[in-house]
Scaffold this active site. Structure first.
Site, PDB file in Angstrom:
ATOM      1  N   ARG A 255       0.703  -1.286   0.002  1.00  0.00           N
ATOM      2  CA  ARG A 255      -0.110  -0.025  -0.179  1.00  0.00           C
ATOM      3  C   ARG A 255       0.843   1.177   0.010  1.00  0.00           C
ATOM      4  O   ARG A 255       1.984   1.218   0.335  1.00  0.00           O
ATOM      5  CB  ARG A 255      -0.820  -0.065   1.295  1.00  0.00           C
TER       6      ARG A 255
ATOM      7  N   LYS B 298      -2.228  -7.997  11.369  1.00  0.00           N
ATOM      8  CA  LYS B 298      -3.544  -7.627  12.102  1.00  0.00           C
ATOM      9  C   LYS B 298      -4.416  -7.379  10.925  1.00  0.00           C
ATOM     10  O   LYS B 298      -5.598  -7.553  11.137  1.00  0.00           O
ATOM     11  CB  LYS B 298      -3.419  -6.830  12.977  1.00  0.00           C
ATOM     12  N   ASP B 299      -4.385  -6.854   9.837  1.00  0.00           N
ATOM     13  CA  ASP B 299      -4.872  -6.522   8.592  1.00  0.00           C
ATOM     14  C   ASP B 299      -5.437  -7.717   7.655  1.00  0.00           C
ATOM     15  O   ASP B 299      -6.021  -7.756   6.876  1.00  0.00           O
ATOM     16  CB  ASP B 299      -4.519  -5.511   7.764  1.00  0.00           C
TER      17      ASP B 299
ATOM     18  N   SER C 187     -12.141   0.889  15.715  1.00  0.00           N
ATOM     19  CA  SER C 187     -12.044  -0.588  15.906  1.00  0.00           C
ATOM     20  C   SER C 187     -13.111  -0.726  16.849  1.00  0.00           C
ATOM     21  O   SER C 187     -13.226  -0.418  17.841  1.00  0.00           O
ATOM     22  CB  SER C 187     -10.702  -0.714  16.364  1.00  0.00           C
ATOM     23  N   LEU C 188     -13.765  -2.062  16.669  1.00  0.00           N
ATOM     24  CA  LEU C 188     -14.862  -2.123  17.351  1.00  0.00           C
ATOM     25  C   LEU C 188     -14.302  -2.866  18.672  1.00  0.00           C
ATOM     26  O   LEU C 188     -14.924  -3.166  19.832  1.00  0.00           O
ATOM     27  CB  LEU C 188     -15.886  -3.469  16.804  1.00  0.00           C
ATOM     28  N   ARG C 189     -13.056  -3.716  18.304  1.00  0.00           N
ATOM     29  CA  ARG C 189     -12.314  -4.232  19.568  1.00  0.00           C
ATOM     30  C   ARG C 189     -11.973  -3.098  20.538  1.00  0.00           C
ATOM     31  O   ARG C 189     -12.152  -3.415  21.838  1.00  0.00           O
ATOM     32  CB  ARG C 189     -11.011  -4.699  18.908  1.00  0.00           C
ATOM     33  N   ARG C 190     -11.437  -2.009  20.273  1.00  0.00           N
ATOM     34  CA  ARG C 190     -11.217  -0.951  20.934  1.00  0.00           C
ATOM     35  C   ARG C 190     -12.283  -0.390  21.602  1.00  0.00           C
ATOM     36  O   ARG C 190     -12.509  -0.060  22.822  1.00  0.00           O
ATOM     37  CB  ARG C 190     -10.134   0.108  20.078  1.00  0.00           C
TER      38      ARG C 190
ATOM     39  N   ARG D  87     -11.154   7.235  10.979  1.00  0.00           N
ATOM     40  CA  ARG D  87     -10.294   6.360   9.717  1.00  0.00           C
ATOM     41  C   ARG D  87      -9.279   7.091   9.302  1.00  0.00           C
ATOM     42  O   ARG D  87      -9.074   8.413   9.560  1.00  0.00           O
ATOM     43  CB  ARG D  87     -11.436   6.017   8.531  1.00  0.00           C
TER      44      ARG D  87
ATOM     45  N   VAL E 254      -1.963   6.931   9.793  1.00  0.00           N
ATOM     46  CA  VAL E 254      -1.678   7.367  11.117  1.00  0.00           C
ATOM     47  C   VAL E 254      -1.575   8.882  11.278  1.00  0.00           C
ATOM     48  O   VAL E 254      -2.257   9.776  12.215  1.00  0.00           O
ATOM     49  CB  VAL E 254      -0.173   6.581  11.519  1.00  0.00           C
TER      50      VAL E 254
ATOM     51  N   ARG F  76      -4.814  10.776  11.455  1.00  0.00           N
ATOM     52  CA  ARG F  76      -5.672  10.587  12.589  1.00  0.00           C
ATOM     53  C   ARG F  76      -4.890  11.507  13.912  1.00  0.00           C
ATOM     54  O   ARG F  76      -5.560  12.013  14.410  1.00  0.00           O
ATOM     55  CB  ARG F  76      -5.518   9.056  13.085  1.00  0.00           C
TER      56      ARG F  76
ATOM     57  N   CYS G  46     -13.098  -7.819  11.587  1.00  0.00           N
ATOM     58  CA  CYS G  46     -12.992  -6.512  12.143  1.00  0.00           C
ATOM     59  C   CYS G  46     -14.351  -6.290  12.279  1.00  0.00           C
ATOM     60  O   CYS G  46     -14.589  -5.119  12.925  1.00  0.00           O
ATOM     61  CB  CYS G  46     -12.465  -5.584  11.194  1.00  0.00           C
TER      62      CYS G  46
END
Length: 306
Positions: free
Chosen positions: A9, A81-82, A127-130, A147, A150, A153, A240
């Site tokens: 990417r 993780k992606d 992130s739903l986990r976060r 979104r 880095v 954000r 995710c």
């Protein structure tokens, strides 16, 4: 000269990871030519909706895999993780690099720790986990989607759109932004995504030449831990689109895996952990997944995936 082409990417972090892999390859094979093939993925283009709404993190891989299939590239480099829990037929993970810091980072301009945020503070993460772990720990906070790469954000945080945001420590450190980490959200109380902090090198299945070239980059200890985390997540049908966290470490007797399934809207968390043999990481992951299901994780996941 033999040339190996790396699909990546175009984000700063992705390019750093690809350049890191390229440097490792040049060190292992001084006569090898290494070229980057930067690509823009659908996940990079659609920034106005949460990943869970547009198909998940696999959107960061598809264009790179197309380049592999068309032989426009020989390997693709990803944040592990992606990477989806099941790869499409024709592709394989050829190497897993030694893991960097797996923890999440609490980032804020005014506050040093999550517990210092005032009631009603606005925290950014998609992130739903976060989100599940934030709601479990601080149900008084206002959570908002965030979104982008880095730097995007961080810019929104600095502009005052949020009181704090949560990012991965590894990403910040790799970009030379470790100073932005105010505190680490770390295991066992806070769990990362499966594979967080690790870099995966994907190749075409059956490509033995490429497999041999990237073999020196492989770190067996990291791969074993990530295999356990991904096996747990895979057994839970995780992506995710549901809040699942997993973290495995090496111990004196083998491996120790901690797992979590959460509810992003209510902050309910279900936890399980177990020990296993280093030679059987996937069996450990399956076992922890079964424990979570026995504790009611299946119902929690089903409700959130509807």
């Amino acid at each position: 000269m033999t040339v190996l082409r790396i699909a990546t990417r175009k984000s700063a972090l992705a390019l750093w990871q690809a350049e890191h892999v390229a440097a490792r390859l040049r060190s292992a094979h001084p006569q090898l030519g290494v070229e980057l093939v930067p690509l823009t993925t659908r996940g990079d283009r659609i920034l106005d909706r949460p990943l869970a709404d547009i198909g998940g993190k696999g959107l960061f891989l598809k264009e790179l895999e197309v380049a592999l299939a068309r032989r426009e590239a020989d390997i693709a480099v990803h944040s592990f993780k992606d990477v989806p829990m099941r790869l499409d037929e024709g592709f394989a993970i050829g190497a897993v690099l030694e893991r960097a810091d797996p923890a999440d980072a609490f980032v804020s301009a005014r506050f040093a720790h999550l517990d210092e945020l005032p009631p009603g503070a606005r925290v950014g993460t998609s992130s739903l986990r976060r989100q599940a772990q934030l709601r479990a720990r601080r149900p008084d906070l206002r959570l908002a989607d965030l979104r982008g790469n880095v730097n995007t954000r961080l810019a929104r945080l600095d502009a005052g759109d949020y009181d704090a945001i949560v990012l991965a420590c590894a990403g910040l450190e790799r970009l030379g932004l470790a100073a932005r980490i105010r505190s680490r959200l770390e295991p066992p109380h806070w769990l990362p995504a499966a594979g967080q902090g690790a870099i995966a090198v994907e190749r075409r299945a059956g490509d033995r030449r490429t497999a041999e070239l990237i073999a020196p980059l492989h770190d067996g200890a990291t791969a074993g831990c990530v295999d356990a985390e991904r096996a747990m997540t895979r057994r839970l049908e995780g992506s995710c689109q549901v809040p699942i966290a997993a973290f495995c470490i090496e111990t004196e007797i083998g491996l120790h895996l901690s797992g979590l399934v959460g509810d992003a809207s209510r902050g309910k968390l279900i936890r399980a952990e177990d020990d296993g043999q280093s030679e059987a990481p996937e069996a450990l992951g399956e076992r922890v997944a079964r424990q979570l299901l026995e504790l009611g994780a299946g119902e929690l996941l089903l409700r959130q995936s509807d």
